[in-house]
Design an enzyme around this catalytic site. Structure first.
Site, PDB file in Angstrom:
ATOM      1  N   THR A 185       2.363  -3.757   7.522  1.00  0.00           N
ATOM      2  CA  THR A 185       1.422  -3.936   6.417  1.00  0.00           C
ATOM      3  C   THR A 185       2.241  -3.552   5.347  1.00  0.00           C
ATOM      4  O   THR A 185       3.512  -2.894   5.174  1.00  0.00           O
ATOM      5  CB  THR A 185       0.421  -2.493   6.382  1.00  0.00           C
ATOM      6  OG1 THR A 185       1.278  -1.449   6.642  1.00  0.00           O
ATOM      7  CG2 THR A 185      -0.448  -2.413   7.674  1.00  0.00           C
ATOM      8  N   GLU A 187      -4.365  -5.002  10.351  1.00  0.00           N
ATOM      9  CA  GLU A 187      -4.770  -4.413  11.731  1.00  0.00           C
ATOM     10  C   GLU A 187      -6.078  -5.228  12.469  1.00  0.00           C
ATOM     11  O   GLU A 187      -6.125  -4.855  13.435  1.00  0.00           O
ATOM     12  CB  GLU A 187      -5.467  -2.868  11.297  1.00  0.00           C
ATOM     13  CG  GLU A 187      -4.071  -2.089  10.764  1.00  0.00           C
ATOM     14  CD  GLU A 187      -4.060  -2.086   9.236  1.00  0.00           C
ATOM     15  OE1 GLU A 187      -4.256  -3.213   8.751  1.00  0.00           O
ATOM     16  OE2 GLU A 187      -3.575  -1.092   8.849  1.00  0.00           O
TER      17      GLU A 187
HETATM   18  P1  ADP Z   1      -1.829  -5.263   2.719  1.00  0.00           P
HETATM   19  O1  ADP Z   1      -2.427  -3.828   2.748  1.00  0.00           O
HETATM   20  O2  ADP Z   1      -0.300  -5.249   3.217  1.00  0.00           O
HETATM   21  O3  ADP Z   1      -1.666  -5.817   1.316  1.00  0.00           O
HETATM   22  P2  ADP Z   1      -3.625  -6.330   4.424  1.00  0.00           P
HETATM   23  O4  ADP Z   1      -4.029  -7.482   4.347  1.00  0.00           O
HETATM   24  O5  ADP Z   1      -3.440  -5.368   5.507  1.00  0.00           O
HETATM   25  O6  ADP Z   1      -2.474  -6.045   3.519  1.00  0.00           O
HETATM   26  O7  ADP Z   1      -4.770  -5.357   3.226  1.00  0.00           O
HETATM   27  C1  ADP Z   1      -5.906  -5.070   3.782  1.00  0.00           C
HETATM   28  C2  ADP Z   1      -6.996  -4.724   2.736  1.00  0.00           C
HETATM   29  O8  ADP Z   1      -6.972  -5.716   1.728  1.00  0.00           O
HETATM   30  C3  ADP Z   1      -8.193  -4.264   3.073  1.00  0.00           C
HETATM   31  O9  ADP Z   1      -8.113  -2.869   3.720  1.00  0.00           O
HETATM   32  C4  ADP Z   1      -9.159  -4.518   1.729  1.00  0.00           C
HETATM   33  O10 ADP Z   1      -8.766  -3.190   1.230  1.00  0.00           O
HETATM   34  C5  ADP Z   1      -8.237  -5.369   1.181  1.00  0.00           C
HETATM   35  N1  ADP Z   1      -8.944  -6.579   1.201  1.00  0.00           N
HETATM   36  C6  ADP Z   1      -8.938  -7.575   2.198  1.00  0.00           C
HETATM   37  N2  ADP Z   1     -10.007  -8.715   1.922  1.00  0.00           N
HETATM   38  C7  ADP Z   1     -10.771  -8.326   0.892  1.00  0.00           C
HETATM   39  C8  ADP Z   1     -11.765  -8.794   0.370  1.00  0.00           C
HETATM   40  N3  ADP Z   1     -12.372 -10.027   0.595  1.00  0.00           N
HETATM   41  N4  ADP Z   1     -12.309  -8.181  -0.907  1.00  0.00           N
HETATM   42  C9  ADP Z   1     -11.902  -6.954  -1.086  1.00  0.00           C
HETATM   43  N5  ADP Z   1     -10.835  -6.338  -0.635  1.00  0.00           N
HETATM   44  C10 ADP Z   1     -10.335  -7.026   0.462  1.00  0.00           C
END
Ligand code: ADP
Length: 551
Positions: A180, A324
């Site tokens: 992450t 995750e």
């Molecule tokens: P990083 O935290 O490394 O940027 P992640 O892909 O693991 O990458 O991030 C996940 C988070 O991104 C989710 O827990 C959420 O908060 C946010 N997220 C993902 N998709 C959406 C979406 N469609 N709308 C709003 N938030 C989103």
């Protein structure tokens, strides 16, 4: 009992046998390259032989530091199918994070793009990279950079056979790994087993997932270093569809050209990519007629973006996921029962993060751990989303400290605050750490961002909570004005406040707006609220009496 485990290799076998001539197209630093599944299969097996010859064994980690292209895609099948683990590194992470994760993962070989070789050389640190025995530069020569034991890709694979006897793997074997981006603290590693990637792939093929079919032309803009480009390369192969990879640092013009020339039908990426393409479309004529679907996720898709693509005849499929969760967890399809609902209702559903993918379960709990109702009316019925299923991890790599906060038995605590409506559509209200707490109530920063970005004069906007003596926190909008905006800042501010007050409680309207040239982004292309809070978290922006119209 099944006679064979759930592994990735049969997807490649099928694509090669049933669709030998279907293309894999890629924009690279040397121009557009094309191959077929038949050629790809040979290249994958040749790479597996080269890796084996370089000493890679079952369970070893092979890393990539690459953009989206065909060679990166070769590692997607070669590394996991030989029983090793593919660790995709995000090259946009700060140097100390890259050093930390290479050391933590103990990578043995690192594949690096020529355009990123200099960056990796600047990040190189002998102690952190101690486990790394070789760097393979993805091209036909090694640029003049200080990376020890570097070899070019062509030489690395030269002379190796295109036959390879794949081992019979256990579905619990590690196949992939991604960290992450670590917006707070050190990045956390998530490991993907063969079975996790297999089950995610199968779910993505269903109409309730992404519904990829053999007639599709799929272009993942979401980077292959970020959660396997949302699993699209695997799902595309499983379907036997055509792949299009947009290569190093693609600009809107590159995306537009690939859509036009390759007939892309489905593409995917974070909202900022599509805001950029929309801006490009204002000045340029692009034939989007092949394009059916844009999957938007990673951050909330602004409703204005969904509507503008609708006008252009392209359906936005809003999806939610996390590193995750491999990553796709929910997709905002319209249920059959709602196909005839008024357009307004359908738009509203599509702008939510959607329906849980088949195979996963979720629950929403309040601060005391009680279940929150699925309820249309209760705007304040927020809770944290917990999710579990075959492609949701149950632990971080070597981080028992983080596991304690993030997992509750088989449930992953997502850190996302959501509401769920009567129809089961999940809506992300905020991340727990971004939600604005004002006067004992919650304000959703994401809702406000959506509302601000819906204004024509706004190119991008983020909303953060700024400390306030009386109300704990108050919202402040950080705005990038559109290049063609003619309105004054004062006029814009009063229009924004007026529209927010119409739709939300009046105290949700930001106390102040700050105008900037650009909003800082994280390594995964999202607005960096952490940087914004550091720069604009100054109480003087909101201290004193709130503007009278926002009390
Ligand atoms: P990083 O935290 O490394 O940027 P992640 O892909 O693991 O990458 O991030 C996940 C988070 O991104 C989710 O827990 C959420 O908060 C946010 N997220 C993902 N998709 C959406 C979406 N469609 N709308 C709003 N938030 C989103």
């Amino acid at each position: 009992m099944a006679g064979y485990d759930q592994t990735l290799e049969p997807f490649l076998w099928r694509a090669e046998k049933l669709y030998p001539d279907r293309e894999i197209v890629s924009r690279t630093h040397e121009g557009i390259t094309r191959s077929t599944y038949a050629e790809y299969g040979d290249q994958v097996r040749r790479l597996a032989n080269a890796l084996e010859d370089a000493g890679i064994e079952t369970g070893d980690r092979v890393a990539t530091f690459c953009w989206n292209h065909d060679r990166h895609f070769e590692t997607y099948f070669a590394v996991p199918s030989m029983g090793a683990q593919l660790h995709t590194i995000n090259p946009l992470l700060p140097a100390e994070h890259v050093q930390y994760i290479v050391e933590n993962a103990a990578d043995r070989i690192v594949f690096v793009d020529p355009s990123l070789a200099e960056k990796l050389a600047a990040t190189y640190d002998e102690a952190a990279f101690e486990s790394v025995e070789k760097f393979v530069v993805v091209g036909s020569e090694v640029p003049d950079v200080e990376l020890p034991d570097a070899v070019d890709y062509d030489s690395f694979v030269a002379g190796h056979a295109t036959e390879y006897e794949w081992p019979e793997l256990d579905q619990e074997a590690s196949a992939g790994m991604c960290y992450t981006s670590g917006t707070t603290g050190k990045p956390k590693g998530v490991e993907y087993t063969q079975q996790m990637l297999w089950s995610h792939t199968m779910a993505m093929l269903t109409p309730q997932g992404l519904g990829i079919e053999d007639s599709d032309v799929v272009m993942p803009v979401v980077p292959m270093f970020h959660v396997n480009a949302w699993g699209m390369p695997y799902a595309t192969t499983a379907a036997g569809a055509k792949h299009v990879y947009p290569g190093p640092a693609p600009e809107p013009a590159d995306l537009a050209q690939l859509i036009e020339e390759e007939g892309v039908t489905i593409t995917a990426g974070v909202p900022t990519v599509w805001l950029g393409l929309l801006e490009y479309l204002q000045e340029n004529t692009v034939d989007l007629s092949s394009l059916e679907t844009i999957v938007i996720g990673g951050a909330a898709a602004p409703r204005s973006v969904i509507e503008r693509f609708d006008e252009l005849g392209v359906e936005v499929l809003h999806a939610w996921g996390m590193t995750e969760t491999s990553p796709v967890g929910t997709v905002a399809h319209i249920k059959a029962d709602l196909q005839d609902a008024p357009a307004e209702v359908r738009h509203e559903k599509r702008s939510k993060q959607g329906l849980v993918a088949p195979g996963l379960e979720f629950k929403v709990v309040d601060d005391e751990g009680n279940d929150v109702a699925w309820d249309d009316d209760a705007a304040q019925d927020f809770g944290e989303l917990l999710i579990r299923g075959p492609w949701v991890t149950d632990s971080y790599f070597e981080r028992p400290d983080a596991d304690e906060d993030s997992f509750d038995g088989s449930w992953l605590r997502t850190g996302d605050v959501v509401t769920v409506d009567d129809d089961g559509y999940v809506k992300i209200v905020d991340r727990t750490k971004d939600v604005i707490k004002s006067g004992g109530e919650w304000i959703s920063s994401q809702e406000l961002e959506n509302a601000v970005m819906a204004h024509d004069a706004v190119a991008e906007a983020a909303v953060i909570g700024v400390p306030h003596e009386r109300y704990q926190e108050r919202p402040v909008g950080i705005v990038v004005m559109a290049a063609d905006a003619t309105i004054s800042k004062d006029e814009l501010e009063s229009e924004l406040v007026e529209s927010i007050r119409e739709e939300y409680p009046k105290w949700w309207a930001p106390d102040a707006f700050v105008y900037v040239e650009e909003i800082p982004k994280t390594a995964t292309g999202k607005f960096s609220k952490k940087d914004l809070r550091e720069e604009f978290g100054d109480r003087s922006l909101v201290e004193g009496e709130a503007p009278p119209d926002r009390e």
